[in-house]
Design an enzyme around this catalytic site. Sequence first.
Site, short mmCIF file in Angstrom:
data_model
loop_
_atom_site.label_atom_id
_atom_site.label_comp_id
_atom_site.label_asym_id
_atom_site.label_seq_id
_atom_site.Cartn_x
_atom_site.Cartn_y
_atom_site.Cartn_z
N LYS A 111 0.83 -1.22 0.00
CA LYS A 111 0.00 0.00 0.00
C LYS A 111 0.86 1.26 0.00
O LYS A 111 0.51 2.27 -0.61
CB LYS A 111 -0.94 0.02 1.21
CG LYS A 111 -2.12 -0.92 1.07
CD LYS A 111 -3.12 -0.42 0.01
CE LYS A 111 -4.30 -1.33 -0.16
NZ LYS A 111 -4.33 -2.11 -1.38
N LYS A 194 -5.71 -14.66 -13.49
CA LYS A 194 -6.81 -14.43 -12.55
C LYS A 194 -7.67 -13.24 -12.96
O LYS A 194 -7.15 -12.16 -13.25
CB LYS A 194 -6.20 -14.18 -11.16
CG LYS A 194 -7.21 -14.19 -10.04
CD LYS A 194 -6.55 -14.31 -8.69
CE LYS A 194 -7.55 -14.11 -7.58
NZ LYS A 194 -7.43 -12.84 -6.88
N LYS A 197 -11.03 -7.40 -10.06
CA LYS A 197 -11.73 -6.15 -10.38
C LYS A 197 -10.77 -5.04 -10.75
O LYS A 197 -11.06 -4.23 -11.61
CB LYS A 197 -12.71 -5.74 -9.29
CG LYS A 197 -12.13 -5.38 -7.97
CD LYS A 197 -13.22 -4.83 -7.07
CE LYS A 197 -12.91 -5.04 -5.61
NZ LYS A 197 -13.18 -6.39 -5.13
P1 ADP Z 1 -10.58 -8.97 -6.50
O1 ADP Z 1 -9.50 -9.82 -7.05
O2 ADP Z 1 -11.64 -8.68 -7.47
O3 ADP Z 1 -10.10 -7.77 -5.75
P2 ADP Z 1 -11.11 -9.96 -3.89
O4 ADP Z 1 -9.65 -10.02 -3.62
O5 ADP Z 1 -11.95 -8.94 -3.22
O6 ADP Z 1 -11.33 -9.88 -5.46
O7 ADP Z 1 -11.70 -11.42 -3.62
C1 ADP Z 1 -12.88 -11.74 -2.97
C2 ADP Z 1 -13.03 -13.25 -3.03
O8 ADP Z 1 -13.16 -13.70 -4.38
C3 ADP Z 1 -11.83 -14.02 -2.46
O9 ADP Z 1 -12.29 -15.15 -1.77
C4 ADP Z 1 -11.06 -14.42 -3.69
O10 ADP Z 1 -10.29 -15.58 -3.49
C5 ADP Z 1 -12.17 -14.66 -4.70
N1 ADP Z 1 -11.69 -14.41 -6.06
C6 ADP Z 1 -11.33 -13.22 -6.58
N2 ADP Z 1 -10.95 -13.35 -7.87
C7 ADP Z 1 -11.06 -14.66 -8.18
C8 ADP Z 1 -10.82 -15.43 -9.37
N3 ADP Z 1 -10.42 -14.87 -10.49
N4 ADP Z 1 -11.04 -16.77 -9.32
C9 ADP Z 1 -11.49 -17.34 -8.19
N5 ADP Z 1 -11.73 -16.68 -7.04
C10 ADP Z 1 -11.53 -15.36 -7.02
#
Ligand code: ADP
Length: 329
Positions: A111, A194, A197
């Site tokens: 961060k 992966k 967002k």
């Molecule tokens: P982002 O990657 O969109 O910021 P987060 O880190 O907020 O998502 O993840 C929220 C949940 O969704 C977590 O449990 C994470 O492991 C799951 N998750 C996020 N992206 C993926 C993905 N591409 N495939 C599978 N699970 C995911």
Amino acid sequence: MEIVLSGIRPTGNLHLGNYFGALQNFVKMQYEYKCYFFIADLHSLTTHPTPADLHGNVRTILAEYLACGIDPDVATIFVQSDIPEISELYLLLNMNAYIGELERTTTFKEKIRTQPDNVNAGLLTYPVLQAADILIHKATKVPVGKDQKPHLEITAKYARRFNQLYKVDYFPEPEAFNFGENLVKVPGLDGSAKMGKSAGNGIYLVDEPKVIRKKVMSAVTDTGPTEPNQQMTDGVKNLFTIMTIVSAQDTVAHFKEKYNSCEIRYGDMKKQLAEDIVTYLTPIREKINDIYKDNDYLRKVVNMGSEKARESASKTLREVREIIGFKPF
Ligand code: ADP
Ligand code: TRP
């Protein structure tokens, strides 16, 4: 019954990765464990101190969780800032959290790099607030992605430290929930491993059909295989992986065969994939939009969740105060 807790920051819409990698499992878990699902709106202020529409962001995630099948009569679904006990436990835990160890946390160092103009104390103590989230309900299983492992280790450390300092056996040490073989990883449309967002390579649950079609049609592929059974490039492999998740088995088999015999037309495959995603997401999107508008229902859900969460949280806080030595006159 084992207690499971999961938090999500309200900083954007849920995408297919969140859905298949997390939410689908949460929906199943709610019937097997005592589950707490909450929206970490206080945490979101560490990176977004002046959000344009905090309430709208919270409402969005709520509607998405409910539309995906989280049942507020079964699980406890709540908003972090509705539970003042979390903030008080956070304050108490801060007294036994050391600056050195917080400064060494990989997520904090990251961060500092990504937002050098706003290295606030909330960022430094982010893991302490997360520990309060978890410990206030004495959760033992926390489903999180790899990036959150350091925060879980810190939580376990603070649980241990509290027990040792006050000579009690009070807080259980939580661990990461392992979905085992059920863990699905949804790849990105840009060839990356992966969908995320922030990566801008994803399909959101609320995307309209025309948006989905456009995104899928512009997904990364290659110039096509030139010999039978040729190894796939990342972009093509990703399309097949997403297809395996949302399409019928014979659809996947059909395009695999076309690929292996070098007859594949990626345009056809993408069209099919886009339609299958649209078919999959349409009922979910409609439900999200309906729930988002239904203020009476949302109010009822949040009130019910707060009540259940505060019951558990106030019990813990009362006991923690007693253990530390606060006494009423
Ligand atoms: P982002 O990657 O969109 O910021 P987060 O880190 O907020 O998502 O993840 C929220 C949940 O969704 C977590 O449990 C994470 O492991 C799951 N998750 C996020 N992206 C993926 C993905 N591409 N495939 C599978 N699970 C995911
Ligand atoms: N830090 C988590 C994330 O960014 C969100 C979160 C806050 C959380 N408190 C939590 C996750 C407690 C699990 C348990 O994804």
